[in-house]
Design a protein around this motif. Structure first.
Motif, mmCIF file in Angstrom:
data_model
loop_
_atom_site.group_PDB
_atom_site.id
_atom_site.type_symbol
_atom_site.label_atom_id
_atom_site.label_comp_id
_atom_site.label_asym_id
_atom_site.label_seq_id
_atom_site.Cartn_x
_atom_site.Cartn_y
_atom_site.Cartn_z
ATOM 1 N N ASN A 107 10.860 28.620 59.682
ATOM 2 C CA ASN A 107 10.669 29.311 60.721
ATOM 3 C C ASN A 107 11.403 30.598 61.038
ATOM 4 O OD1 ASN A 107 13.468 29.701 60.530
ATOM 5 N ND2 ASN A 107 13.396 27.602 61.348
ATOM 6 N N LYS A 108 11.065 31.512 59.633
ATOM 7 C CA LYS A 108 11.178 32.583 59.239
ATOM 8 C C LYS A 108 10.956 33.120 57.533
ATOM 9 C CE LYS A 108 14.643 36.277 60.137
ATOM 10 N NZ LYS A 108 15.973 36.875 61.183
ATOM 11 N N VAL A 109 10.604 34.383 57.900
ATOM 12 C CA VAL A 109 9.978 34.510 56.268
ATOM 13 C C VAL A 109 10.217 36.228 56.105
ATOM 14 C CG1 VAL A 109 8.532 35.441 54.616
ATOM 15 C CG2 VAL A 109 8.445 33.668 55.812
ATOM 16 N N ILE A 110 11.301 36.522 55.185
ATOM 17 C CA ILE A 110 12.193 38.072 55.128
ATOM 18 C C ILE A 110 11.343 38.728 53.851
ATOM 19 C CG2 ILE A 110 13.639 39.442 54.531
ATOM 20 C CD1 ILE A 110 15.604 37.383 55.855
ATOM 21 N N GLY A 111 10.699 39.868 53.573
ATOM 22 C CA GLY A 111 9.549 40.050 52.925
ATOM 23 C C GLY A 111 10.949 40.865 52.423
ATOM 24 N N ILE A 112 11.018 41.638 50.636
ATOM 25 C CA ILE A 112 12.194 41.605 50.459
ATOM 26 C C ILE A 112 10.657 43.216 49.352
ATOM 27 C CG2 ILE A 112 13.907 42.025 48.228
ATOM 28 C CD1 ILE A 112 14.775 40.805 50.912
ATOM 29 N N ALA A 113 11.111 44.451 49.542
ATOM 30 C CA ALA A 113 10.389 45.600 48.763
ATOM 31 C C ALA A 113 11.516 46.731 48.266
ATOM 32 C CB ALA A 113 9.711 46.233 49.872
ATOM 33 N N LYS A 114 11.742 46.638 47.169
ATOM 34 C CA LYS A 114 12.663 48.329 46.376
ATOM 35 C C LYS A 114 12.163 49.509 47.135
ATOM 36 C CE LYS A 114 12.559 46.234 41.671
ATOM 37 N NZ LYS A 114 12.649 46.154 40.144
ATOM 38 N N ALA A 115 12.270 50.446 47.746
ATOM 39 C CA ALA A 115 11.967 51.709 48.224
ATOM 40 C C ALA A 115 11.234 52.752 47.173
ATOM 41 C CB ALA A 115 13.907 52.505 48.132
ATOM 42 N N TYR A 116 10.450 51.897 46.369
ATOM 43 C CA TYR A 116 9.852 52.409 45.102
ATOM 44 C C TYR A 116 8.877 51.291 44.962
ATOM 45 C CZ TYR A 116 13.651 51.499 41.960
ATOM 46 O OH TYR A 116 14.601 50.785 41.572
ATOM 47 N N THR A 117 8.611 50.990 43.931
ATOM 48 C CA THR A 117 7.456 50.173 43.189
ATOM 49 C C THR A 117 7.831 50.235 41.424
ATOM 50 O OG1 THR A 117 5.451 51.022 44.870
ATOM 51 C CG2 THR A 117 5.056 49.845 42.707
ATOM 52 N N THR A 118 7.878 49.209 41.273
ATOM 53 C CA THR A 118 8.001 48.848 40.146
ATOM 54 C C THR A 118 6.840 47.633 39.714
ATOM 55 O OG1 THR A 118 9.521 46.466 40.187
ATOM 56 C CG2 THR A 118 10.255 49.514 40.101
ATOM 57 N N ARG A 119 6.387 47.278 38.266
ATOM 58 C CA ARG A 119 5.715 46.583 37.237
ATOM 59 C C ARG A 119 6.176 46.257 36.138
ATOM 60 N NH1 ARG A 119 0.242 44.360 39.164
ATOM 61 N NH2 ARG A 119 0.047 42.528 37.472
ATOM 62 N N VAL A 120 6.052 44.658 36.545
ATOM 63 C CA VAL A 120 6.333 44.667 34.622
ATOM 64 C C VAL A 120 4.659 44.365 33.316
ATOM 65 C CG1 VAL A 120 7.687 42.450 33.007
ATOM 66 C CG2 VAL A 120 8.719 44.138 34.943
ATOM 67 N N GLY A 121 4.796 44.774 32.493
ATOM 68 C CA GLY A 121 4.047 44.827 31.826
ATOM 69 C C GLY A 121 2.757 45.151 32.431
ATOM 70 N N ASN A 122 1.477 44.329 31.995
ATOM 71 C CA ASN A 122 0.401 45.110 32.015
ATOM 72 C C ASN A 122 -0.523 44.670 33.672
ATOM 73 O OD1 ASN A 122 -0.571 45.996 29.542
ATOM 74 N ND2 ASN A 122 -0.426 44.464 29.006
ATOM 75 N N GLY A 123 -1.564 45.807 33.880
ATOM 76 C CA GLY A 123 -2.200 45.447 35.149
ATOM 77 C C GLY A 123 -2.635 46.505 35.907
ATOM 78 N N PRO A 124 -3.062 46.718 36.871
ATOM 79 C CA PRO A 124 -3.164 48.363 37.639
ATOM 80 C C PRO A 124 -1.907 47.932 38.478
ATOM 81 C CG PRO A 124 -4.658 45.934 38.836
ATOM 82 C CD PRO A 124 -3.747 45.520 37.455
ATOM 83 N N PHE A 125 -1.795 49.702 38.608
ATOM 84 C CA PHE A 125 -0.318 50.083 38.968
ATOM 85 C C PHE A 125 -0.772 51.557 40.082
ATOM 86 C CE2 PHE A 125 3.677 50.889 38.411
ATOM 87 C CZ PHE A 125 4.291 51.458 40.046
ATOM 88 N N PRO A 126 -1.470 51.580 41.251
ATOM 89 C CA PRO A 126 -2.082 52.718 41.427
ATOM 90 C C PRO A 126 -1.376 53.882 42.128
ATOM 91 C CG PRO A 126 -2.990 50.762 42.768
ATOM 92 C CD PRO A 126 -2.070 50.471 42.142
ATOM 93 N N THR A 127 0.390 53.676 42.151
ATOM 94 C CA THR A 127 0.923 54.490 42.825
ATOM 95 C C THR A 127 1.920 54.762 41.106
ATOM 96 O OG1 THR A 127 2.617 53.022 43.254
ATOM 97 C CG2 THR A 127 0.976 54.109 44.874
ATOM 98 N N GLU A 128 1.666 54.793 40.086
ATOM 99 C CA GLU A 128 2.539 54.813 38.872
ATOM 100 C C GLU A 128 2.815 56.020 38.779
ATOM 101 O OE1 GLU A 128 3.339 53.263 34.506
ATOM 102 O OE2 GLU A 128 0.826 52.948 35.455
ATOM 103 N N GLU A 129 3.831 56.914 37.975
ATOM 104 C CA GLU A 129 4.269 57.851 37.831
ATOM 105 C C GLU A 129 5.048 57.648 36.411
ATOM 106 O OE1 GLU A 129 5.294 61.105 39.491
ATOM 107 O OE2 GLU A 129 3.771 60.462 40.145
ATOM 108 N N ASN A 130 3.866 59.536 35.406
ATOM 109 C CA ASN A 130 4.351 59.184 34.185
ATOM 110 C C ASN A 130 5.393 60.410 34.285
ATOM 111 O OD1 ASN A 130 3.525 56.461 33.118
ATOM 112 N ND2 ASN A 130 1.877 57.621 34.135
ATOM 113 N N GLY A 131 6.325 60.281 32.922
ATOM 114 C CA GLY A 131 7.222 61.938 33.467
ATOM 115 C C GLY A 131 8.450 61.979 34.526
#
Length: 275
Positions: A107-131
């Motif tokens: 009856n309810k789904v709560i999505g959880i998102a960080k205020a930024y984006t992270t990824r572990v390991g390989n794979g596409p990451f359009p908003t990835e920052e370096n530096g």
């Protein structure tokens, strides 16, 4: 599953070949021993016993059941960024399958998102920052693997990816985590769309190769940590959350900062945790 079964995990094929190496087997056995010690300490004689029947019984008497997903939407084997995915369904419907709960009971789904984006390991990451920006987010957010200590890849909030996740999970609302990690940035980028081969995409494509993010820049804020009321948040932090809410077209009911109390004000709650 009885306590005594925890250590006796089958790790060999019928022909005698192992699909878990010695190191993996050792980790399983160590973790199994830890679990056994916990069970003994807390008087737990069975880790799992007739789970489907127990859950069905709770559902029938209309008790609340909270299911927590362990991995993100884009790691879903069917709907994620294949082949950089896990081996199961990580979206909300996968929780029902894994627990044996009928879909109509949800009856309810709560999505959880960080205020930024992270990824572990390989794979596409359009908003990835370096530096330095990535390093600042990584350090403040403690974005390192719990077991391996491996640094997570970090980047800006991705509206397109979150809208996609909200859609396939059927999120009723979203909670934004770790808002305080962005404290101290003069400007904060948010990806509002993608560009591919010179064309703008407002949806999440099946192929992320050659994708470039389209950003807007929002003004940053000084400090959100230790704040427990919505109206006490810096105005730019409020605008950041409201901008995300407007663009993912889903209500953000909770925002999390690094404090240890919680407070409710209106329809937005600042939930706190130990930072």
């Amino acid at each position: 599953l009885n306590k005594g079964d925890i250590i006796n995990i089958p790790v060999a094929h019928q022909d005698g070949s192992y699909f878990i190496d010695d190191k993996g087997l050792e980790e399983i056995q160590i973790n199994g021993q830890i679990l056994l010690q916990y069970c003994d300490k807390n008087g737990i004689n069975q880790v799992l016993n007739g789970s489907v029947e127990q859950i069905a019984g709770v559902c029938n008497i209309e008790k609340n059941i909270l299911l927590e997903g362990a991995q993100a939407t884009l790691l879903d084997i069917d709907h994620g960024t294949y082949p950089y995915v896990t081996s199961s369904n990580t979206i909300a419907s996968g929780a029902l399958t894994g627990c044996g709960i009928p879909p109509k009971k949800l009856n309810k789904v709560i999505g959880i998102a960080k205020a930024y984006t992270t990824r572990v390991g390989n794979g596409p990451f359009p908003t990835e920052e370096n530096g330095k920006n990535a390093e600042k987010i990584r350090k403040k957010g403690a974005e390192f693997g719990t077991t391996t200590g491996r640094a997570r890849r970090c980047g800006w909030f991705d509206i397109v990816a979150v809208k996609y996740a909200v859609t396939i999970n059927g999120c009723d609302e979203v909670a934004i985590m770790k808002l305080d990690v962005l404290d101290g940035f003069d400007k904060i980028k948010v990806c509002i769309a993608y560009e591919k081969n010179g064309k703008r995409l407002d949806y999440f494509p099946s192929n992320l190769e050659t994708i470039k993010p389209i950003y807007v820049e929002l003004d940053g804020w000084d400090k959100s940590a230790s704040i427990t009321k919505w109206e006490s948040l810096p105005k730019n932090a409020q605008k950041y959350i409201e901008f995300i809410e407007e663009n993912i077209k889903t209500k953000i009911k909770n925002a999390v900062t690094a404090v240890n109390v919680s407070a409710n004000n209106g329809d937005k709650k600042i939930i706190a945790f130990e930072g």
